[in-house]
Structure formats: C-alpha cells, structure tokens
Design a protein around this motif. Structure first.
Motif, mmCIF file in Angstrom:
data_model
loop_
_atom_site.group_PDB
_atom_site.id
_atom_site.type_symbol
_atom_site.label_atom_id
_atom_site.label_comp_id
_atom_site.label_asym_id
_atom_site.label_seq_id
_atom_site.Cartn_x
_atom_site.Cartn_y
_atom_site.Cartn_z
ATOM 1 N N ASP A 57 40.274 42.170 -8.689
ATOM 2 C CA ASP A 57 41.536 42.004 -7.957
ATOM 3 C C ASP A 57 41.374 42.391 -6.493
ATOM 4 N N ALA A 58 40.618 43.459 -6.227
ATOM 5 C CA ALA A 58 40.381 43.880 -4.849
ATOM 6 C C ALA A 58 39.610 42.807 -4.090
ATOM 7 N N ALA A 59 38.645 42.177 -4.762
ATOM 8 C CA ALA A 59 37.886 41.106 -4.123
ATOM 9 C C ALA A 59 38.793 39.932 -3.771
ATOM 10 N N ALA A 60 39.658 39.549 -4.705
ATOM 11 C CA ALA A 60 40.584 38.449 -4.444
ATOM 12 C C ALA A 60 41.530 38.795 -3.301
ATOM 13 N N ASP A 61 42.048 40.008 -3.301
ATOM 14 C CA ASP A 61 42.968 40.436 -2.247
ATOM 15 C C ASP A 61 42.291 40.452 -0.879
ATOM 16 N N ALA A 62 40.994 40.738 -0.856
ATOM 17 C CA ALA A 62 40.262 40.828 0.404
ATOM 18 C C ALA A 62 39.813 39.466 0.925
ATOM 19 N N GLY A 63 40.044 38.415 0.150
ATOM 20 C CA GLY A 63 39.663 37.084 0.599
ATOM 21 C C GLY A 63 38.247 36.671 0.247
ATOM 22 N N VAL A 64 37.620 37.383 -0.699
ATOM 23 C CA VAL A 64 36.279 37.006 -1.160
ATOM 24 C C VAL A 64 36.339 35.615 -1.790
ATOM 25 N N GLU A 65 35.291 34.836 -1.598
ATOM 26 C CA GLU A 65 35.248 33.472 -2.121
ATOM 27 C C GLU A 65 34.602 33.384 -3.506
ATOM 28 N N ARG A 66 33.608 34.250 -3.775
ATOM 29 C CA ARG A 66 32.797 34.081 -4.981
ATOM 30 C C ARG A 66 32.369 35.438 -5.527
#
Length: 294
Positions: A92-101
């Motif tokens: 979830d933190a990755a998605a919130d931070a705008g990570v692509e993959r």
C-alpha cells in the motif's frame, strides 16, 4: 521505464545485499531500504540508505522510502503472525508513493492451502499485490541450500517428517542473478504478471542431502525421518510459539507432500549458466557450513 530508480528492501540480507551489489555493478540507480543503515552495503551510485524501523508496518516511513521510486524489489518480512499485514502495508505504501512495479520474492508452491504454513503468507501477499493495480513479477524461490547445514543436529543427524520427498533447493546467488536480470531487462514490460519458480538443478531427498554433506565434511551425516508427532515433540523444548513450530514442522511435511519437488530452468534462462547444485554451493561457500567442522 522513465523512472529507473529501484528500491531494494532487505538490502542488508542475503538476497537483497547480493542484488544491490549486482545493480551497482551495472550502474542502475537504487535506494537501499533497511532497518539499520549501518548494515547496508556501501556502494557507488546508491542513494542514502533509508532506515525503516520497526519495519514494513511503519507506513509513513515506507512511503517516504518509496517516494520517487519506479520499481520496488520486495523481500518478505521476518516470519510472524503479523507478516501478511506488514506485507500489505508495504504494498500500500508503494502504491501511495507512486511506484509503478513490484518484484516480489515469494516461495515455490505459494497457495492458500499450501502445506508449508509460511507459503500461505506468500500467497496472501501475492493476492494483495495483484489487487493493488501495480505491475508485478513474482519470483518464487525454493528452499535455500544454506538451510541444510542448520538442519544438522549436534549428533550429525537431520531429523524431520520429510519422508522420501524431494526438494530442489537453490543458492542465494542464483536468486539474486534472476532478480537482476528481471529488473534490468530492456523490455520494461517483458515480465509483467509473470511468476517464475527459481530452483536448483536437481530435486534431492534429505537422505541425498545428508550424503552430500557427508562428502563435504568428511564424517557421516544422516537423515532420520520423524513422524509429525515426533517432530512436534522434539521441537517442544525450544519454547517457541505454536505458529513458529508449525512453520518448522511443515517445512518438512511440504517436502514429503512433493510441494518442493519442482525443478525449473529459470536460473539457466536468466543467468545464462547452470544453477548451482548443493555440492557447488558447499564448495563455493565454506563459511556457510563452518559450524559442521570439528
């Protein structure tokens, strides 16, 4: 991919450190995400290490660690009853931070009904990554070669309820090489949605493992099959919580059930060389079995 920055989690661990070294050698920009920055490898071209404590559950710290990152290499958290929740928080933190993959280090046989209880955690994590909407690749490794010396008791006996099941154990270096190839592929979408089982070159019984260890250390090491009841009884003296003992015992019963009897050409395909056998690993990593020397 416009954003080539890779966040390597667990960069002080056995796979993460090896991966970080390889990415640095190839000049790939990376950010090392660790609990203790002093334990991270000092590498050229890496950003300042981001110390994350108490771990993946620290959503704010994880989001900051992933800010500006294109790809996250996510290694699993230490086994605990909260492990899946920690993984979900990291995703979830990755998605919130705008990570692509996300490239996630999973486990062979991950499934909701897997015999090995910790493999169920990996399946739950995979499902959460799928639902996140992020591009993903799953690297499902088998047991590591390095675990076998630790299985040998003080009487030179490996005991567990694995029966005559087989396991295609793999070297940490091979897993790191596969991860490096996936992360550096010029075709940024070549591995989207893919699941790769990463294994050694042969599936061995624990009797055969004991024979290989015997040849390396120069004295007899043997495997003694236990019943499940005997396995729980023999581990009761450690005073470990029930969930942990379940993980220990089911790591053997999963072998007996054939769930680690999986041999793939993944390492050869991505590394352009054969996967290390257990014999190879023992020769190349004498420190990994130093405890067996007398």
């Amino acid at each position: 991919m416009d954003n080539e920055l890779v966040a390597v989690t667990g960069a002080s661990g056995r796979v993460g450190r090896r991966l970080a070294l390889r990415l640095a050698a190839e000049g790939r920009p990376q950010r090392l995400v660790v609990r203790d920055a002093t334990r991270a490898p000092a590498l050229p071209g890496t950003e300042t290490e981001v110390a994350v404590s108490p771990g993946y559950a620290d959503s704010a710290a994880m989001r900051a660690a992933f800010e500006g990152v294109g790809t996250v290499f996510l290694v699993s958290a230490h086994e605990s009853p909260e492990r899946v929740a920690e993984h979900r928080a990291a995703v979830d933190a990755a998605a919130d931070a705008g990570v692509e993959r996300i490239v996630y280090l999973s486990f062979v046989g991950a499934a909701p009904g897997a015999t090995f209880t910790f493999a169920r955690d990996h399946w739950a994590t995979e499902q959460h990554i799928r639902a996140s909407g992020l591009r993903f690749t799953f690297l499902r490794d088998n047991l590591y070669h390095a675990i076998f010396p630790d299985m040998v008791g003080p009487d030179d006996v490996i005991r567990g309820p694995a029966g005559d099941g087989r396991v295609a154990s793999v070297a940490h270096d091979d897993v790191a090489d596969v991860a490096t190839a996936v992360l550096l592929d010029a075709d940024e979408h070549a591995h989207d949605g893919a699941t790769y089982d990463v294994t050694g070159p042969a599936a061995l019984t624990l009797h055969q493992v004991a024979e290989i260890l015997t040849a390396a250390v120069g004295r007899p090491i043997r495997y003694e099959a236990e019943t499940v009841e005997q396995a729980y009884a023999s581990r009761a003296s450690y005073g470990a919580p029930a969930w942990e003992v379940d993980g220990w015992v089911t790591s053997y019963t999963a072998v007996a059930a054939g769930e680690q009897d999986v041999v793939t050409p993944t390492v050869a395909h991505f590394a352009s060389r054969p996967a290390q056998s257990l014999t190879d690993w023992l020769r190349l990593n004498p420190a990994g079995w130093a405890r067996l020397r007398r």
